[in-house]
Design a protein around this motif. Sequence first.
Motif, short mmCIF file in Angstrom:
data_model
loop_
_atom_site.label_atom_id
_atom_site.label_comp_id
_atom_site.label_asym_id
_atom_site.label_seq_id
_atom_site.Cartn_x
_atom_site.Cartn_y
_atom_site.Cartn_z
N ASP A 1 0.82 -1.22 0.00
CA ASP A 1 0.00 0.00 0.00
C ASP A 1 0.85 1.27 0.00
O ASP A 1 0.52 2.23 -0.70
CB ASP A 1 -0.95 0.02 1.20
N PRO A 2 1.95 1.31 0.79
CA PRO A 2 2.75 2.55 0.80
C PRO A 2 3.33 2.91 -0.57
O PRO A 2 3.54 4.10 -0.84
CB PRO A 2 3.87 2.26 1.81
N TRP A 3 3.57 1.93 -1.44
CA TRP A 3 4.11 2.28 -2.76
C TRP A 3 3.13 3.17 -3.52
O TRP A 3 3.51 4.19 -4.08
CB TRP A 3 4.44 1.02 -3.59
N ARG A 4 1.87 2.78 -3.50
CA ARG A 4 0.88 3.56 -4.24
C ARG A 4 0.69 4.94 -3.61
O ARG A 4 0.68 5.96 -4.30
CB ARG A 4 -0.42 2.76 -4.34
N GLY A 5 0.57 4.98 -2.29
CA GLY A 5 0.40 6.27 -1.62
C GLY A 5 1.60 7.18 -1.80
O GLY A 5 1.44 8.39 -2.04
N LEU A 6 2.81 6.62 -1.71
CA LEU A 6 4.00 7.44 -1.88
C LEU A 6 4.19 7.90 -3.32
O LEU A 6 4.72 8.98 -3.57
CB LEU A 6 5.24 6.69 -1.39
N THR A 7 3.76 7.09 -4.27
CA THR A 7 3.84 7.50 -5.67
C THR A 7 2.95 8.71 -5.91
O THR A 7 3.37 9.70 -6.53
CB THR A 7 3.45 6.33 -6.60
N ILE A 8 1.74 8.66 -5.39
CA ILE A 8 0.81 9.79 -5.53
C ILE A 8 1.37 11.02 -4.83
O ILE A 8 1.43 12.11 -5.42
CB ILE A 8 -0.58 9.42 -4.96
N GLU A 9 1.78 10.86 -3.59
CA GLU A 9 2.25 12.00 -2.80
C GLU A 9 3.54 12.59 -3.34
O GLU A 9 3.72 13.81 -3.35
CB GLU A 9 2.41 11.60 -1.34
N THR A 10 4.44 11.74 -3.81
CA THR A 10 5.69 12.24 -4.39
C THR A 10 5.39 13.05 -5.65
O THR A 10 5.94 14.15 -5.84
CB THR A 10 6.67 11.09 -4.70
N ALA A 11 4.54 12.54 -6.50
CA ALA A 11 4.18 13.28 -7.71
C ALA A 11 3.55 14.62 -7.35
O ALA A 11 3.88 15.66 -7.93
CB ALA A 11 3.21 12.44 -8.56
N ARG A 12 2.65 14.61 -6.38
CA ARG A 12 1.99 15.85 -5.97
C ARG A 12 3.00 16.86 -5.46
O ARG A 12 3.00 18.02 -5.87
CB ARG A 12 0.93 15.58 -4.90
N GLN A 13 3.88 16.41 -4.58
CA GLN A 13 4.84 17.34 -4.00
C GLN A 13 5.83 17.86 -5.05
O GLN A 13 6.16 19.06 -5.04
CB GLN A 13 5.59 16.68 -2.84
N VAL A 14 6.28 17.01 -5.93
CA VAL A 14 7.20 17.47 -6.97
C VAL A 14 6.51 18.48 -7.88
O VAL A 14 7.08 19.54 -8.18
CB VAL A 14 7.76 16.28 -7.79
N LEU A 15 5.30 18.20 -8.29
CA LEU A 15 4.59 19.14 -9.17
C LEU A 15 4.25 20.43 -8.44
O LEU A 15 4.32 21.51 -9.04
CB LEU A 15 3.34 18.48 -9.74
N ASP A 16 3.90 20.36 -7.16
CA ASP A 16 3.68 21.59 -6.39
C ASP A 16 4.95 22.42 -6.30
O ASP A 16 4.90 23.65 -6.30
CB ASP A 16 3.19 21.28 -4.98
N TYR A 17 6.08 21.77 -6.25
CA TYR A 17 7.37 22.45 -6.06
C TYR A 17 7.91 23.04 -7.37
O TYR A 17 8.34 24.19 -7.39
CB TYR A 17 8.38 21.46 -5.48
N VAL A 18 7.87 22.25 -8.46
CA VAL A 18 8.49 22.71 -9.71
C VAL A 18 7.51 22.90 -10.86
O VAL A 18 7.88 23.47 -11.90
CB VAL A 18 9.63 21.77 -10.17
N GLY A 19 6.28 22.40 -10.71
CA GLY A 19 5.31 22.52 -11.79
C GLY A 19 5.69 21.65 -12.98
O GLY A 19 6.53 20.76 -12.89
N GLY A 20 5.05 21.93 -14.09
CA GLY A 20 5.38 21.23 -15.33
C GLY A 20 4.71 19.88 -15.47
O GLY A 20 3.59 19.66 -15.00
N THR A 21 5.44 18.98 -16.09
CA THR A 21 4.93 17.66 -16.43
C THR A 21 5.87 16.59 -15.90
O THR A 21 7.09 16.72 -16.00
CB THR A 21 4.81 17.51 -17.97
N LEU A 22 5.28 15.55 -15.34
CA LEU A 22 6.03 14.36 -14.93
C LEU A 22 5.66 13.22 -15.86
O LEU A 22 4.48 12.99 -16.13
CB LEU A 22 5.66 13.93 -13.51
N VAL A 23 6.65 12.51 -16.34
CA VAL A 23 6.42 11.28 -17.09
C VAL A 23 6.77 10.13 -16.16
O VAL A 23 7.87 10.08 -15.61
CB VAL A 23 7.30 11.22 -18.36
N ILE A 24 5.81 9.24 -15.96
CA ILE A 24 6.01 8.09 -15.07
C ILE A 24 5.93 6.81 -15.91
O ILE A 24 4.85 6.42 -16.36
CB ILE A 24 4.96 8.05 -13.94
#
Length: 172
Positions: A54-77
């Motif tokens: 479960d933590p993998w899915r939650g951390l994937t979501i939260e990491t993406a959110r925090q990175v996008l909040d910090y730098v904006g733009g687009t993430l390719v996963i």
Amino acid sequence: MIVWLNGNFGAGKTTTARLLKDTLPARVFDSEHIGYLLRGIIDDVPCYDFKEWDPWRGLTIETARQVLDYVGGTLVIPQSVLQHEYWTELTDGFTKARIPLRAFTLHTDPDTFRHRVENDADEPTAKQWRLDHRPAYETALDAWMRDATEVVDTTHRTPEQVAAHIKAALNA
């Protein structure tokens, strides 16, 4: 925005992500690193694939959110997710975080897939893992992936053509 590249293990997701990094432009978020991190912390919890944790899915979501909040733009996963319930959890999490998501499944016919995997010099130790997961991928493709993602046939396309196709789809 997140551009998620799904598909069978060895389908060319990482190669395509590297090409999209420069052409979109975007940042590549290899969520497998979250799995590696968790292995060092909760490796006493049995799993076949770190996406089961479960933590993998939650951390994937939260990491993406925090990175996008910090730098904006687009993430390719570039990450294979073959379990519909995991995919739903991820997409619901991105929706809740108000992160737009475009999901693509890189697909090739079985013979081309086998040829590519057997001739991959970058990760030869992953050959059997990739081949063993083709049936699960085919099941997921027919059960839900065609409806939840845009399937991109890579059989007769170079990685550059696949990246160009995805970029065009994003710009359409």
